[in-house]
Write an enzyme that holds these catalytic residues in place. Sequence first.
Site, PDB file in Angstrom:
ATOM      1  N   SER A  90      72.122  58.075  18.546  1.00  0.00           N
ATOM      2  CA  SER A  90      71.655  56.863  18.661  1.00  0.00           C
ATOM      3  C   SER A  90      71.307  56.114  17.332  1.00  0.00           C
ATOM      4  CB  SER A  90      70.055  57.210  19.197  1.00  0.00           C
ATOM      5  OG  SER A  90      69.349  58.034  18.429  1.00  0.00           O
ATOM      6  N   LYS A 150      64.121  57.298  14.308  1.00  0.00           N
ATOM      7  CA  LYS A 150      64.775  55.901  14.488  1.00  0.00           C
ATOM      8  C   LYS A 150      64.540  55.117  13.132  1.00  0.00           C
ATOM      9  CE  LYS A 150      65.608  57.053  19.000  1.00  0.00           C
ATOM     10  NZ  LYS A 150      67.085  56.847  19.654  1.00  0.00           N
TER      11      LYS A 150
END
Length: 258
Positions: free
Chosen positions: A69, A128
């Site tokens: 990701s 993230k």
Amino acid sequence: MDVDFELFLVLATLLSGMIALIDIMYFAKHRKGAMPKWIEYGHSFFPVLLIVLLLRSFLVEPFRIPSGSLEPTLLPGDFVAANKFTYGLRLPVSHTKIFSIGEPKKGEIAIFRHDDPSHAGNTINMIKRVIGVPGDKISYKNKILYINNVEQAQRLVGHGLDKEGGYEVPVDIYEENLEGIKHLIYVNPDAPANDMTVVVPPDDYFMMGDNRDDSDDSRYWGFVPESTLVGKAFVVWFSWGGKENFVRWHRLGLIHSK
């Protein structure tokens, strides 16, 4: 599993410390023969466990990148070190903040606890990039990021393949300028845009992956509460590419201070 290990480490440290303390205060005074093995283990393990607990809880903790990701910035199999005190000192297990030091800044790569969708009641660590801080208006339109109505410029630098899940998906590689923080992102031109606009509430953060069309992030499950922050990733200390690539030596030492 991370919470279980943290709890195990705390309990093991307390148990070995209690054994060593009780021995010093009582058993050692009355002992005539050799020290029992279980008491010897308590004395031996306590200082080691205490050092590991303090380092892991308040200074640096290692994390493994499980998915793509954050490609191309971080790859599956990268092991990163997280600065635990950047976002404040927290007690182990309870994660109660005991001392405030700083807050996440846009562009930083943050680790936080998130509800595990596969096991109700459990949490997992996710990583993230910080996109929005409290009060920011975040818009994602036609795969372009806007912060407070200001476009975050993208520059096409090449093309690549997203190999997540065993498939080779063609992607465009852009350099995104996130309020002065330049970093690479993957964009799949064939994936839907999923436009959205939100305002970040107080004490919350908006997180996104650099692999914009293959990232489960705040666009889908909402904001990240300040209370769930774990630390800021700052360096790749090991990278394992699997049976084909083995150790990816060229990635060791990569700095991700932003």
